[in-house]
Design a protein around this motif. Structure first.
Motif, PDB file in Angstrom:
ATOM      1  N   ILE A   8       0.939  -1.256  -0.029  1.00  0.00           N
ATOM      2  CA  ILE A   8      -0.019  -0.005   0.037  1.00  0.00           C
ATOM      3  C   ILE A   8       0.891   1.155   0.030  1.00  0.00           C
ATOM      4  O   ILE A   8       0.815   2.373  -0.927  1.00  0.00           O
ATOM      5  N   GLN A   9       1.957   1.334   0.832  1.00  0.00           N
ATOM      6  CA  GLN A   9       2.711   2.398   0.983  1.00  0.00           C
ATOM      7  C   GLN A   9       3.610   2.603  -0.393  1.00  0.00           C
ATOM      8  O   GLN A   9       3.688   3.797  -0.864  1.00  0.00           O
ATOM      9  N   SER A  10       3.857   1.789  -1.115  1.00  0.00           N
ATOM     10  CA  SER A  10       4.600   1.971  -2.240  1.00  0.00           C
ATOM     11  C   SER A  10       3.681   2.459  -3.279  1.00  0.00           C
ATOM     12  O   SER A  10       4.087   3.286  -4.309  1.00  0.00           O
ATOM     13  N   VAL A  11       2.258   1.989  -3.310  1.00  0.00           N
ATOM     14  CA  VAL A  11       1.419   2.513  -4.270  1.00  0.00           C
ATOM     15  C   VAL A  11       1.169   3.967  -3.858  1.00  0.00           C
ATOM     16  O   VAL A  11       1.061   4.757  -4.946  1.00  0.00           O
ATOM     17  N   LEU A  12       1.212   4.381  -2.636  1.00  0.00           N
ATOM     18  CA  LEU A  12       0.712   5.617  -2.485  1.00  0.00           C
ATOM     19  C   LEU A  12       1.925   6.500  -2.788  1.00  0.00           C
ATOM     20  O   LEU A  12       1.652   7.755  -3.240  1.00  0.00           O
ATOM     21  N   ASP A  13       3.195   6.178  -2.502  1.00  0.00           N
ATOM     22  CA  ASP A  13       4.384   6.790  -3.047  1.00  0.00           C
ATOM     23  C   ASP A  13       4.328   7.003  -4.312  1.00  0.00           C
ATOM     24  O   ASP A  13       5.043   8.120  -4.749  1.00  0.00           O
ATOM     25  N   SER A  14       4.023   6.261  -5.181  1.00  0.00           N
ATOM     26  CA  SER A  14       3.916   6.382  -6.639  1.00  0.00           C
ATOM     27  C   SER A  14       2.723   7.151  -7.114  1.00  0.00           C
ATOM     28  O   SER A  14       2.573   7.359  -8.391  1.00  0.00           O
ATOM     29  N   CYS A  89      -1.105 -11.008  -1.904  1.00  0.00           N
ATOM     30  CA  CYS A  89      -0.710 -11.576  -0.435  1.00  0.00           C
ATOM     31  C   CYS A  89      -1.533 -12.619   0.226  1.00  0.00           C
ATOM     32  O   CYS A  89      -0.964 -13.682   0.871  1.00  0.00           O
ATOM     33  N   LYS A  90      -2.966 -12.559  -0.345  1.00  0.00           N
ATOM     34  CA  LYS A  90      -3.663 -13.689   0.192  1.00  0.00           C
ATOM     35  C   LYS A  90      -3.340 -14.990  -0.236  1.00  0.00           C
ATOM     36  O   LYS A  90      -3.443 -16.014   0.495  1.00  0.00           O
ATOM     37  N   LYS A  91      -2.844 -15.054  -1.431  1.00  0.00           N
ATOM     38  CA  LYS A  91      -2.428 -16.236  -2.279  1.00  0.00           C
ATOM     39  C   LYS A  91      -1.294 -16.778  -1.870  1.00  0.00           C
ATOM     40  O   LYS A  91      -0.463 -17.645  -2.301  1.00  0.00           O
ATOM     41  N   GLY A  92      -0.498 -15.779  -1.079  1.00  0.00           N
ATOM     42  CA  GLY A  92       0.762 -16.107  -0.661  1.00  0.00           C
ATOM     43  C   GLY A  92       2.049 -15.999  -1.786  1.00  0.00           C
ATOM     44  O   GLY A  92       3.073 -16.408  -1.685  1.00  0.00           O
ATOM     45  N   GLU A  93       1.619 -15.009  -2.844  1.00  0.00           N
ATOM     46  CA  GLU A  93       2.594 -14.797  -3.895  1.00  0.00           C
ATOM     47  C   GLU A  93       3.572 -13.646  -3.565  1.00  0.00           C
ATOM     48  O   GLU A  93       3.595 -12.453  -3.919  1.00  0.00           O
ATOM     49  N   VAL A  94       4.540 -13.828  -2.466  1.00  0.00           N
ATOM     50  CA  VAL A  94       5.419 -13.066  -1.800  1.00  0.00           C
ATOM     51  C   VAL A  94       5.928 -12.511  -2.923  1.00  0.00           C
ATOM     52  O   VAL A  94       6.466 -11.190  -2.879  1.00  0.00           O
ATOM     53  N   ALA A  95       6.830 -13.176  -3.716  1.00  0.00           N
ATOM     54  CA  ALA A  95       7.813 -12.647  -4.705  1.00  0.00           C
ATOM     55  C   ALA A  95       7.192 -11.747  -5.596  1.00  0.00           C
ATOM     56  O   ALA A  95       7.741 -10.645  -6.053  1.00  0.00           O
ATOM     57  N   GLU A  96       5.950 -12.019  -6.034  1.00  0.00           N
ATOM     58  CA  GLU A  96       5.343 -11.065  -7.043  1.00  0.00           C
ATOM     59  C   GLU A  96       5.009  -9.742  -6.445  1.00  0.00           C
ATOM     60  O   GLU A  96       5.183  -8.697  -6.820  1.00  0.00           O
ATOM     61  N   VAL A  97       4.697  -9.708  -4.950  1.00  0.00           N
ATOM     62  CA  VAL A  97       4.310  -8.438  -4.358  1.00  0.00           C
ATOM     63  C   VAL A  97       5.538  -7.697  -4.293  1.00  0.00           C
ATOM     64  O   VAL A  97       5.684  -6.404  -4.395  1.00  0.00           O
ATOM     65  N   GLU A  98       6.696  -8.452  -3.573  1.00  0.00           N
ATOM     66  CA  GLU A  98       7.810  -7.701  -3.652  1.00  0.00           C
ATOM     67  C   GLU A  98       8.229  -7.205  -5.082  1.00  0.00           C
ATOM     68  O   GLU A  98       9.002  -6.130  -5.107  1.00  0.00           O
ATOM     69  N   ASP A  99       8.177  -8.062  -5.872  1.00  0.00           N
ATOM     70  CA  ASP A  99       8.714  -7.182  -7.297  1.00  0.00           C
ATOM     71  C   ASP A  99       7.689  -6.066  -7.560  1.00  0.00           C
ATOM     72  O   ASP A  99       8.159  -5.011  -7.908  1.00  0.00           O
ATOM     73  N   LEU A 100       6.420  -6.063  -7.389  1.00  0.00           N
ATOM     74  CA  LEU A 100       5.658  -4.814  -7.568  1.00  0.00           C
ATOM     75  C   LEU A 100       6.250  -3.682  -6.781  1.00  0.00           C
ATOM     76  O   LEU A 100       5.956  -2.610  -7.108  1.00  0.00           O
ATOM     77  N   ILE A 101       6.443  -3.984  -5.544  1.00  0.00           N
ATOM     78  CA  ILE A 101       7.002  -2.926  -4.577  1.00  0.00           C
ATOM     79  C   ILE A 101       8.233  -2.162  -5.202  1.00  0.00           C
ATOM     80  O   ILE A 101       8.318  -1.065  -5.138  1.00  0.00           O
ATOM     81  N   GLN A 102       9.130  -3.088  -5.762  1.00  0.00           N
ATOM     82  CA  GLN A 102      10.531  -2.471  -6.092  1.00  0.00           C
ATOM     83  C   GLN A 102      10.129  -1.938  -7.331  1.00  0.00           C
ATOM     84  O   GLN A 102      11.048  -0.723  -7.754  1.00  0.00           O
ATOM     85  N   LYS A 103       9.117  -2.273  -8.138  1.00  0.00           N
ATOM     86  CA  LYS A 103       8.742  -1.701  -9.388  1.00  0.00           C
ATOM     87  C   LYS A 103       8.167  -0.172  -9.259  1.00  0.00           C
ATOM     88  O   LYS A 103       8.071   0.565 -10.304  1.00  0.00           O
ATOM     89  N   ALA A 104       7.503  -0.198  -8.144  1.00  0.00           N
ATOM     90  CA  ALA A 104       6.572   1.128  -7.863  1.00  0.00           C
ATOM     91  C   ALA A 104       7.613   2.416  -7.974  1.00  0.00           C
ATOM     92  O   ALA A 104       8.615   2.193  -7.316  1.00  0.00           O
ATOM     93  N   MET A 105       7.583   3.357  -8.620  1.00  0.00           N
ATOM     94  CA  MET A 105       8.138   4.283  -8.860  1.00  0.00           C
ATOM     95  C   MET A 105       7.732   5.387  -7.903  1.00  0.00           C
ATOM     96  O   MET A 105       6.463   6.063  -8.348  1.00  0.00           O
ATOM     97  N   PRO A 106       8.245   5.977  -7.152  1.00  0.00           N
ATOM     98  CA  PRO A 106       7.937   7.419  -6.261  1.00  0.00           C
ATOM     99  C   PRO A 106       7.796   8.370  -7.156  1.00  0.00           C
ATOM    100  O   PRO A 106       8.324   8.749  -7.941  1.00  0.00           O
ATOM    101  N   ALA A 107       6.632   8.981  -7.064  1.00  0.00           N
ATOM    102  CA  ALA A 107       6.085  10.226  -7.882  1.00  0.00           C
ATOM    103  C   ALA A 107       7.128  11.291  -7.834  1.00  0.00           C
ATOM    104  O   ALA A 107       7.490  11.929  -8.635  1.00  0.00           O
ATOM    105  N   LYS A 108       7.539  11.713  -6.629  1.00  0.00           N
ATOM    106  CA  LYS A 108       8.450  12.767  -6.205  1.00  0.00           C
ATOM    107  C   LYS A 108       9.088  12.565  -4.651  1.00  0.00           C
ATOM    108  O   LYS A 108       9.145  13.204  -3.922  1.00  0.00           O
ATOM    109  N   GLY A 109       9.733  11.285  -4.694  1.00  0.00           N
ATOM    110  CA  GLY A 109      10.141  10.933  -3.367  1.00  0.00           C
ATOM    111  C   GLY A 109       9.155  10.296  -2.656  1.00  0.00           C
ATOM    112  O   GLY A 109       8.099  10.612  -2.732  1.00  0.00           O
ATOM    113  N   LYS A 110       9.720   9.453  -1.609  1.00  0.00           N
ATOM    114  CA  LYS A 110       8.726   8.820  -1.003  1.00  0.00           C
ATOM    115  C   LYS A 110       8.112   9.685   0.189  1.00  0.00           C
ATOM    116  O   LYS A 110       8.676  10.504   0.649  1.00  0.00           O
ATOM    117  N   ILE A 111       6.848   9.561   0.346  1.00  0.00           N
ATOM    118  CA  ILE A 111       6.241  10.492   1.366  1.00  0.00           C
ATOM    119  C   ILE A 111       6.303   9.987   2.834  1.00  0.00           C
ATOM    120  O   ILE A 111       6.349  10.803   3.649  1.00  0.00           O
TER     121      ILE A 111
END
Length: 125
Positions: A8-14, A89-111
């Motif tokens: 959630i934080q990574s999505v909001l940061d982007s 997360c409910k499906k236990g797809e930790v690696a895929e979630v971690e990948d999405l977090i890493q790929k999320a681009m901060p809009a103008k720095g993390k909030i």
């Protein structure tokens, strides 16, 4: 911090609209830190949440807590991305979630709970 909350934080940061809200001082550090936690709690406590429901909830929180209305149609995408992370997360797809977090681009720095500094000369008019 849970994986879902980190997502959630990574999505909001982007999310440019929310980052601008924060940069403009629409919410103190406590509210900014609370917002992703409130989203996490609301999504996990409700079953079969749809993007439009999360969008409405987020809009209500932004209006009430941040005195902000975001009407650029970005909130539906943000809600969908958050729900995708929740489902993974409910499906236990930790690696895929971690990948999405890493790929999320901060809009103008993390909030990350840093409110914009208030200037004293704003009230000098």
């Amino acid at each position: 911090m849970s994986l879902f909350l980190r997502g959630i934080q990574s999505v909001l940061d982007s999310w440019p609209a929310f980052c601008i809200c924060v940069e403009q001082g629409c919410g103190d550090a406590e509210r900014i830190a609370w917002f992703p936690e409130a989203i996490e709690q609301w999504v996990t406590e409700n079953k079969d949440v749809y993007a439009d429901e999360l969008e409405d909830t987020m809009a209500d929180i932004l209006d009430r807590e941040f005195e902000t209305v975001i009407d650029d149609d970005s909130m539906r995408d943000i809600a969908s991305r958050i729900l995708r992370i929740h489902n993974l997360c409910k499906k236990g797809e930790v690696a895929e979630v971690e990948d999405l977090i890493q790929k999320a681009m901060p809009a103008k720095g993390k909030i990350n709970a840093q409110a914009a500094p208030q200037t004293e000369d704003a009230d000098a008019d």
